[in-house]
Design an enzyme around this catalytic site. Sequence first.
Site, PDB file in Angstrom:
ATOM      1  CG  ASP A 126      -1.876  -1.177   1.286  1.00  0.00           C
ATOM      2  OD1 ASP A 126      -2.559  -1.848  -0.054  1.00  0.00           O
ATOM      3  OD2 ASP A 126      -1.859  -1.749   2.314  1.00  0.00           O
TER       4      ASP A 126
ATOM      5  CG  HIS B 191      -3.897  -4.885   2.504  1.00  0.00           C
ATOM      6  ND1 HIS B 191      -3.124  -4.412   2.109  1.00  0.00           N
ATOM      7  CD2 HIS B 191      -3.690  -6.287   1.786  1.00  0.00           C
ATOM      8  CE1 HIS B 191      -3.189  -4.567   1.092  1.00  0.00           C
ATOM      9  NE2 HIS B 191      -3.319  -6.300   0.719  1.00  0.00           N
TER      10      HIS B 191
HETATM   11  P1  NAD Z   1      -0.936 -18.170  -5.856  1.00  0.00           P
HETATM   12  O1  NAD Z   1      -2.109 -18.895  -5.738  1.00  0.00           O
HETATM   13  O2  NAD Z   1       0.007 -17.947  -7.120  1.00  0.00           O
HETATM   14  O3  NAD Z   1       0.386 -18.935  -4.593  1.00  0.00           O
HETATM   15  C1  NAD Z   1      -0.019 -19.938  -3.392  1.00  0.00           C
HETATM   16  C2  NAD Z   1       1.371 -20.315  -2.964  1.00  0.00           C
HETATM   17  O4  NAD Z   1       0.524 -21.373  -1.511  1.00  0.00           O
HETATM   18  C3  NAD Z   1       0.499 -21.378  -3.912  1.00  0.00           C
HETATM   19  O5  NAD Z   1       2.089 -22.216  -4.253  1.00  0.00           O
HETATM   20  C4  NAD Z   1       0.291 -22.817  -3.135  1.00  0.00           C
HETATM   21  O6  NAD Z   1       0.925 -24.017  -3.081  1.00  0.00           O
HETATM   22  C5  NAD Z   1       0.497 -22.399  -1.642  1.00  0.00           C
HETATM   23  N1  NAD Z   1       0.345 -22.840  -0.775  1.00  0.00           N
HETATM   24  C6  NAD Z   1      -1.174 -23.182  -0.841  1.00  0.00           C
HETATM   25  N2  NAD Z   1      -1.965 -23.877   0.581  1.00  0.00           N
HETATM   26  C7  NAD Z   1      -0.333 -23.585   0.898  1.00  0.00           C
HETATM   27  C8  NAD Z   1      -0.224 -24.131   2.453  1.00  0.00           C
HETATM   28  N3  NAD Z   1      -0.666 -25.087   4.107  1.00  0.00           N
HETATM   29  N4  NAD Z   1       1.118 -24.387   3.174  1.00  0.00           N
HETATM   30  C9  NAD Z   1       2.678 -23.545   2.128  1.00  0.00           C
HETATM   31  N5  NAD Z   1       1.481 -23.216   1.169  1.00  0.00           N
HETATM   32  C10 NAD Z   1       0.532 -23.261   0.744  1.00  0.00           C
HETATM   33  O7  NAD Z   1      -1.043 -16.934  -4.719  1.00  0.00           O
HETATM   34  P2  NAD Z   1      -0.428 -15.448  -4.752  1.00  0.00           P
HETATM   35  O8  NAD Z   1      -0.165 -14.590  -5.794  1.00  0.00           O
HETATM   36  O9  NAD Z   1       1.133 -15.985  -4.406  1.00  0.00           O
HETATM   37  O10 NAD Z   1      -1.161 -14.989  -3.269  1.00  0.00           O
HETATM   38  C11 NAD Z   1      -0.778 -15.538  -2.142  1.00  0.00           C
HETATM   39  C12 NAD Z   1      -1.712 -15.078  -0.752  1.00  0.00           C
HETATM   40  O11 NAD Z   1      -1.096 -13.564  -1.281  1.00  0.00           O
HETATM   41  C13 NAD Z   1      -3.161 -14.851  -0.935  1.00  0.00           C
HETATM   42  O12 NAD Z   1      -3.892 -14.673  -0.276  1.00  0.00           O
HETATM   43  C14 NAD Z   1      -3.221 -12.887  -1.303  1.00  0.00           C
HETATM   44  O13 NAD Z   1      -4.767 -12.545  -1.770  1.00  0.00           O
HETATM   45  C15 NAD Z   1      -2.141 -13.009  -0.948  1.00  0.00           C
HETATM   46  N6  NAD Z   1      -1.795 -10.771  -1.373  1.00  0.00           N
HETATM   47  C16 NAD Z   1      -1.192 -10.501  -0.110  1.00  0.00           C
HETATM   48  C17 NAD Z   1      -0.932  -8.992  -0.528  1.00  0.00           C
HETATM   49  C18 NAD Z   1      -0.745  -7.660   0.492  1.00  0.00           C
HETATM   50  O14 NAD Z   1      -0.091  -6.606  -0.196  1.00  0.00           O
HETATM   51  N7  NAD Z   1      -0.645  -8.489   1.561  1.00  0.00           N
HETATM   52  C19 NAD Z   1      -0.655  -8.874  -1.808  1.00  0.00           C
HETATM   53  C20 NAD Z   1      -0.976  -9.307  -3.221  1.00  0.00           C
HETATM   54  C21 NAD Z   1      -1.490 -10.526  -3.068  1.00  0.00           C
HETATM   55  C1  LMR Z   2      -3.694  -6.441  -3.086  1.00  0.00           C
HETATM   56  O1  LMR Z   2      -3.294  -5.136  -2.533  1.00  0.00           O
HETATM   57  O2  LMR Z   2      -3.093  -6.384  -4.296  1.00  0.00           O
HETATM   58  C2  LMR Z   2      -3.834  -7.668  -2.531  1.00  0.00           C
HETATM   59  O3  LMR Z   2      -4.365  -7.615  -1.330  1.00  0.00           O
HETATM   60  C3  LMR Z   2      -3.836  -8.702  -3.322  1.00  0.00           C
HETATM   61  C4  LMR Z   2      -5.491  -8.760  -3.649  1.00  0.00           C
HETATM   62  O4  LMR Z   2      -7.016  -9.406  -3.734  1.00  0.00           O
HETATM   63  O5  LMR Z   2      -6.270  -7.185  -3.831  1.00  0.00           O
END
Ligand code: NAD
Ligand code: LMR
Length: 458
Positions: free
Chosen positions: A289, A316
Amino acid sequence: MSKAKRSPITGLGPYLRLSAEKLKKEKEEKKKKKKSATSDKSPSEMAATTAATMSIGSAVCCGPKTSTCAQSKLFTLRPTPRNSLTTFSGLKAATSVSFESDSSFLGRDSSSALRRMFAINSQKPNQSLPSKKSLQPQASYKVAVLGAAGGIGQPLALLIKTSPLVSALHLYDIANVKGVAADLSHCNTPSQVLDFTGASELAECLKGVNVVVIPAGVPRKPGMTRDDLFNINANIVKTLVEAVADNCPDAFIHIISNPVNSTVPIAAEVLKQKGVYNPKKLFGVTTLDVVRANTFVAQKKNLKLIDVDVPVVGGHAGITILPLLSKTKPSVSFSDEEIEALTVRIQNAGTEVVEAKAGAGSATLSMAYAAARFVESSLRALNGDDVYECAYVQSDINELPFFASRIKMGKKGVEEIISADFQGLTEYEQKALEALKPELKASIEKGIAFAQKKPVTA
Ligand code: NAD
Ligand code: LMR
C-alpha cells in the site's frame, strides 16, 4: 538445492556490526596518511572515500560450489557527502552515513546495508574470506518463505536471494518447490537455498529461522473481496503459524496471505494458544500500500520517486486502507479532487491488478518487491539499525487491537508505534479514519473467533 547437498553456513553475524565512530576515525587516520594510489587502499578506505565496485558472490558462496562462482559487478556504491539519515522521513533507516547506489534495484537503503558490511569486513579479520582484498558482503540471517512456489513466493524468493544479509533461504510449499529452489540456487549470491515440500518437512524448514514470510494461500479472482478468501486462507495461516510457534517462536513473522485484516489476528491467537505470542514480532505486510501510494503520488506530482513517502494506515482491504496524504514527504499540496482520486486509487489498486489479470490471480510482482523491502528492513532492524516502516501490528494507537501505522523496528521487533502521523489530520482523513473502524473491527473479531473456534458472525 536438494537437501542431500546441504552444508553448514559459517556464523558471520559478528561482522555485521557497524561503529560509525570507528569508521569516521579510520577515515581521518587514512586521510592523514595521504595514500594516493587506490590499489594500495584498504577495502574500508575504498568504501569510505571513493566510489567502489562491489562484487557479490564471487568469493563468498556459502554453498558447496564456492570455487565455481563467477565474478559479477552488481553494485556500485558512491558515498554522498550529506548526512541525510539522522532524521527519518518515512521508510529510510536512521543511520549516520548516506550512500546512494547507482544500480541496486532494492534502493538506497539496501546499498547502505551493503556499504556497512563492506566496511566492517575490512575492519575485522574474517577467516572465511579467501583473500584480504576481497570485497564481499557477508550474510548471517536465515529467512523462510512459506508458499514459495506461488505467484508471490517465487519472485520474492529471488529478491531475498539477492540480499547480502541472508545466509540461508528456506523455501517451503505443498508442491513444486524443488524446481524453484534448484533454479534459484544457481544465482551467485551468498545465501544457500534449501527446499522443503509438504507438512512432514515444515518443522525442519523453520528450525533456526530469523524471519518467516507467509504468502501461502489462494489469491482473489475478479468480483471477489479479500474476505472471500477467509474460508481457505484462515486454515492455511493457522496451520503454518502453529508450526512457526513450535519451531522458531522468536522469529519475526510476516503475514502476506489475505485477508490480512483477519489473518494477523488469527496468527496472534495461535501464538497465544501456544504460549509464545510476542506482539512485537508479528507483522501484517502492508508495504504494498505504501509502495503504491508513493508511486501514484510521485506520478501525479511529478516528484522524484525515491524521495516520496506516504504513510498508509488502518488495514489492508478497501476503505480500511487509508493513505495519509497530508503527511506526504516531501511536503506537497493536493486539491480536494486529487485527494479523493488518489485515495480511492490506492484503496482499489489491488482490485485494479485483479481485474487486469482477469482470473489469473492478484498482484504478485509488486507484492514480491514490497515484501522483499519489508524483509530487508526487518533484517536491518535485527542487525541493529533503527528502521521505520508501515505495518499492520498489535497497536494501542486507538481502540482497535490491530492497526496499520508507521512503526519503528529494532532488534526486538516493534519498538515504537509512531503516533505523530495521527496528529493534525485533515477533516477528510479524520472522517475516513472513523469510517474504516467498524469494518476493520469486524475483520479482527472474525479472525479471533475463528482461531478460538467460536461461531463466526461477521
Ligand atoms: P498463488 O496461488 O500464486 O501462490 C500461493 C502458494 O501457496 C502456492 O504455491 C500454493 O501451493 C501455496 N500453498 C497453498 N497452501 C499452502 C500451505 N498449506 N502451505 C504452504 N503453501 C501453501 O497466490 P499468490 O498470488 O502468491 O498470493 C498468495 C496470497 O497473498 C493470497 O492470499 C493473496 O491474496 C495474498 N496477497 C497479499 C498481498 C498483501 O499486500 N498483503 C498482496 C498480494 C497478494
Ligand atoms: C493487493 O492489494 O494487491 C492484494 O491484497 C491482493 C488483492 O487481492 O488485491
